[in-house]
Write a protein that holds these residues in place. Structure first.
Motif, PDB file in Angstrom:
ATOM      1  N   CYS A 104      -3.322 -20.489 -35.653  1.00  0.00           N
ATOM      2  CA  CYS A 104      -2.584 -21.757 -35.713  1.00  0.00           C
ATOM      3  C   CYS A 104      -3.366 -22.955 -35.196  1.00  0.00           C
ATOM      4  CB  CYS A 104      -1.270 -21.639 -34.944  1.00  0.00           C
ATOM      5  SG  CYS A 104      -1.478 -21.524 -33.146  1.00  0.00           S
ATOM      6  N   GLY A 105      -4.484 -22.709 -34.492  1.00  0.00           N
ATOM      7  CA  GLY A 105      -5.304 -23.800 -33.994  1.00  0.00           C
ATOM      8  C   GLY A 105      -4.933 -24.319 -32.615  1.00  0.00           C
ATOM      9  N   THR A 106      -3.914 -23.753 -31.974  1.00  0.00           N
ATOM     10  CA  THR A 106      -3.527 -24.173 -30.630  1.00  0.00           C
ATOM     11  C   THR A 106      -4.670 -23.941 -29.655  1.00  0.00           C
ATOM     12  OG1 THR A 106      -1.201 -23.702 -31.036  1.00  0.00           O
ATOM     13  CG2 THR A 106      -1.906 -23.735 -28.729  1.00  0.00           C
ATOM     14  N   GLY A 107      -4.918 -24.892 -28.790  1.00  0.00           N
ATOM     15  CA  GLY A 107      -5.967 -24.767 -27.786  1.00  0.00           C
ATOM     16  C   GLY A 107      -5.404 -24.776 -26.384  1.00  0.00           C
ATOM     17  N   ILE A 108      -6.007 -23.975 -25.489  1.00  0.00           N
ATOM     18  CA  ILE A 108      -5.620 -23.957 -24.084  1.00  0.00           C
ATOM     19  C   ILE A 108      -6.867 -23.789 -23.225  1.00  0.00           C
ATOM     20  CG2 ILE A 108      -3.329 -22.974 -24.544  1.00  0.00           C
ATOM     21  CD1 ILE A 108      -4.387 -20.334 -23.352  1.00  0.00           C
ATOM     22  N   SER A 109      -6.705 -24.026 -21.945  1.00  0.00           N
ATOM     23  CA  SER A 109      -7.757 -23.798 -20.971  1.00  0.00           C
ATOM     24  C   SER A 109      -7.214 -22.802 -19.961  1.00  0.00           C
ATOM     25  CB  SER A 109      -8.115 -25.119 -20.287  1.00  0.00           C
ATOM     26  OG  SER A 109      -9.166 -24.940 -19.389  1.00  0.00           O
ATOM     27  N   ALA A 110      -7.969 -21.707 -19.725  1.00  0.00           N
ATOM     28  CA  ALA A 110      -7.488 -20.660 -18.825  1.00  0.00           C
ATOM     29  C   ALA A 110      -8.657 -20.027 -18.087  1.00  0.00           C
ATOM     30  CB  ALA A 110      -6.722 -19.598 -19.615  1.00  0.00           C
ATOM     31  N   SER A 111      -8.359 -19.390 -16.962  1.00  0.00           N
ATOM     32  CA  SER A 111      -9.403 -18.757 -16.161  1.00  0.00           C
ATOM     33  C   SER A 111      -9.753 -17.357 -16.661  1.00  0.00           C
ATOM     34  CB  SER A 111      -8.987 -18.695 -14.692  1.00  0.00           C
ATOM     35  OG  SER A 111      -7.794 -17.958 -14.559  1.00  0.00           O
ATOM     36  N   SER A 112      -8.917 -16.782 -17.547  1.00  0.00           N
ATOM     37  CA  SER A 112      -9.215 -15.484 -18.154  1.00  0.00           C
ATOM     38  C   SER A 112      -8.653 -15.466 -19.576  1.00  0.00           C
ATOM     39  CB  SER A 112      -8.618 -14.345 -17.326  1.00  0.00           C
ATOM     40  OG  SER A 112      -7.213 -14.444 -17.284  1.00  0.00           O
ATOM     41  N   HIS A 113      -9.084 -14.493 -20.355  1.00  0.00           N
ATOM     42  CA  HIS A 113      -8.665 -14.423 -21.758  1.00  0.00           C
ATOM     43  C   HIS A 113      -7.141 -14.338 -21.854  1.00  0.00           C
ATOM     44  CE1 HIS A 113      -9.810 -13.696 -25.957  1.00  0.00           C
ATOM     45  NE2 HIS A 113      -8.643 -13.104 -26.026  1.00  0.00           N
TER      46      HIS A 113
ATOM     47  N   TYR B 285      -9.946 -21.901 -24.926  1.00  0.00           N
ATOM     48  CA  TYR B 285      -9.614 -20.896 -25.926  1.00  0.00           C
ATOM     49  C   TYR B 285      -8.861 -21.572 -27.061  1.00  0.00           C
ATOM     50  CZ  TYR B 285     -10.737 -17.376 -22.418  1.00  0.00           C
ATOM     51  OH  TYR B 285     -11.374 -16.610 -21.481  1.00  0.00           O
ATOM     52  N   LYS B 286      -8.982 -20.994 -28.265  1.00  0.00           N
ATOM     53  CA  LYS B 286      -8.275 -21.520 -29.424  1.00  0.00           C
ATOM     54  C   LYS B 286      -7.725 -20.359 -30.240  1.00  0.00           C
ATOM     55  CE  LYS B 286      -8.706 -25.203 -32.637  1.00  0.00           C
ATOM     56  NZ  LYS B 286      -9.534 -26.331 -32.966  1.00  0.00           N
ATOM     57  N   CYS B 287      -6.502 -20.514 -30.737  1.00  0.00           N
ATOM     58  CA  CYS B 287      -5.908 -19.496 -31.604  1.00  0.00           C
ATOM     59  C   CYS B 287      -6.453 -19.714 -33.017  1.00  0.00           C
ATOM     60  CB  CYS B 287      -4.388 -19.602 -31.601  1.00  0.00           C
ATOM     61  SG  CYS B 287      -3.581 -18.470 -32.768  1.00  0.00           S
ATOM     62  N   ILE B 288      -7.052 -18.657 -33.604  1.00  0.00           N
ATOM     63  CA  ILE B 288      -7.620 -18.803 -34.945  1.00  0.00           C
ATOM     64  C   ILE B 288      -6.560 -18.713 -36.036  1.00  0.00           C
ATOM     65  CG2 ILE B 288      -9.921 -18.044 -34.282  1.00  0.00           C
ATOM     66  CD1 ILE B 288      -9.305 -15.315 -35.495  1.00  0.00           C
TER      67      ILE B 288
ATOM     68  N   THR C 290      -3.421 -13.504 -23.014  1.00  0.00           N
ATOM     69  CA  THR C 290      -2.855 -12.323 -23.664  1.00  0.00           C
ATOM     70  C   THR C 290      -1.413 -12.527 -24.092  1.00  0.00           C
ATOM     71  OG1 THR C 290      -2.209 -11.416 -21.522  1.00  0.00           O
ATOM     72  CG2 THR C 290      -4.342 -10.728 -22.390  1.00  0.00           C
ATOM     73  N   ILE C 291      -0.873 -13.706 -23.859  1.00  0.00           N
ATOM     74  CA  ILE C 291       0.528 -13.950 -24.186  1.00  0.00           C
ATOM     75  C   ILE C 291       0.662 -15.181 -25.063  1.00  0.00           C
ATOM     76  CG2 ILE C 291       1.439 -12.875 -22.094  1.00  0.00           C
ATOM     77  CD1 ILE C 291       1.812 -15.775 -21.022  1.00  0.00           C
ATOM     78  N   GLY C 292       1.830 -15.366 -25.601  1.00  0.00           N
ATOM     79  CA  GLY C 292       2.148 -16.554 -26.374  1.00  0.00           C
ATOM     80  C   GLY C 292       2.537 -16.223 -27.793  1.00  0.00           C
ATOM     81  N   ARG C 293       3.600 -16.852 -28.269  1.00  0.00           N
ATOM     82  CA  ARG C 293       4.045 -16.677 -29.643  1.00  0.00           C
ATOM     83  C   ARG C 293       3.361 -17.710 -30.514  1.00  0.00           C
ATOM     84  NH1 ARG C 293       6.774 -13.245 -31.080  1.00  0.00           N
ATOM     85  NH2 ARG C 293       8.839 -12.510 -31.237  1.00  0.00           N
ATOM     86  N   CYS C 294       2.816 -17.246 -31.627  1.00  0.00           N
ATOM     87  CA  CYS C 294       2.104 -18.113 -32.555  1.00  0.00           C
ATOM     88  C   CYS C 294       3.058 -18.633 -33.626  1.00  0.00           C
ATOM     89  CB  CYS C 294       0.958 -17.330 -33.196  1.00  0.00           C
ATOM     90  SG  CYS C 294      -0.024 -18.284 -34.358  1.00  0.00           S
ATOM     91  N   SER C 295       2.922 -19.893 -33.992  1.00  0.00           N
ATOM     92  CA  SER C 295       3.762 -20.471 -35.039  1.00  0.00           C
ATOM     93  C   SER C 295       3.481 -19.839 -36.403  1.00  0.00           C
ATOM     94  CB  SER C 295       3.540 -21.988 -35.113  1.00  0.00           C
ATOM     95  OG  SER C 295       2.196 -22.273 -35.439  1.00  0.00           O
ATOM     96  N   GLU C 296       2.362 -19.143 -36.518  1.00  0.00           N
ATOM     97  CA  GLU C 296       2.007 -18.465 -37.768  1.00  0.00           C
ATOM     98  C   GLU C 296       2.504 -17.023 -37.786  1.00  0.00           C
ATOM     99  OE1 GLU C 296       0.522 -19.877 -40.506  1.00  0.00           O
ATOM    100  OE2 GLU C 296       0.816 -21.743 -39.393  1.00  0.00           O
ATOM    101  N   GLY C 297       3.247 -16.625 -36.763  1.00  0.00           N
ATOM    102  CA  GLY C 297       3.822 -15.288 -36.693  1.00  0.00           C
ATOM    103  C   GLY C 297       3.127 -14.400 -35.681  1.00  0.00           C
ATOM    104  N   GLY C 298       3.914 -13.600 -34.978  1.00  0.00           N
ATOM    105  CA  GLY C 298       3.369 -12.683 -33.983  1.00  0.00           C
ATOM    106  C   GLY C 298       2.772 -13.416 -32.804  1.00  0.00           C
ATOM    107  N   GLY C 299       1.755 -12.797 -32.214  1.00  0.00           N
ATOM    108  CA  GLY C 299       1.077 -13.401 -31.078  1.00  0.00           C
ATOM    109  C   GLY C 299      -0.147 -14.193 -31.498  1.00  0.00           C
TER     110      GLY C 299
END
Length: 74
Positions: A11-20, A6-9, A22-31
């Motif tokens: 801030c560009g942060t990428g992660i690998s997860a078994s499901s979509h 998955y990638k945050c559109i 739903t958490i995490g604070r974005c450096s660009e504000g909000g989630g």
């Protein structure tokens, strides 16, 4: 269940997860705004302000400098 990339559109942060994610604070504000990052990305452009973005699903977020939200086209 295999992990998906998955990638945050915002801030560009990428992660690998078994499901979509739903958490995490974005450096660009909000989630974070997560999309599946399968490598098949498209270019999108806001027809109001000209901002460009590369993502694998239609962008739905972002405040436009010309008011309200972006109007994305591919």
């Amino acid at each position: 269940m295999p992990n998906t990339k998955y990638k945050c559109i915002k801030c560009g942060t990428g992660i690998s997860a078994s499901s979509h994610p739903t958490i995490g604070r974005c450096s660009e504000g909000g989630g974070h705004e997560w999309v599946i990052d399968d490598g098949s990305r498209k270019q999108y452009k806001c027809i109001k302000c000209g901002t460009g973005m590369s993502t694998n699903s239609h962008p739905t977020i972002g405040k436009c400098s010309r008011g309200s939200g972006h109007q994305w086209v591919s």
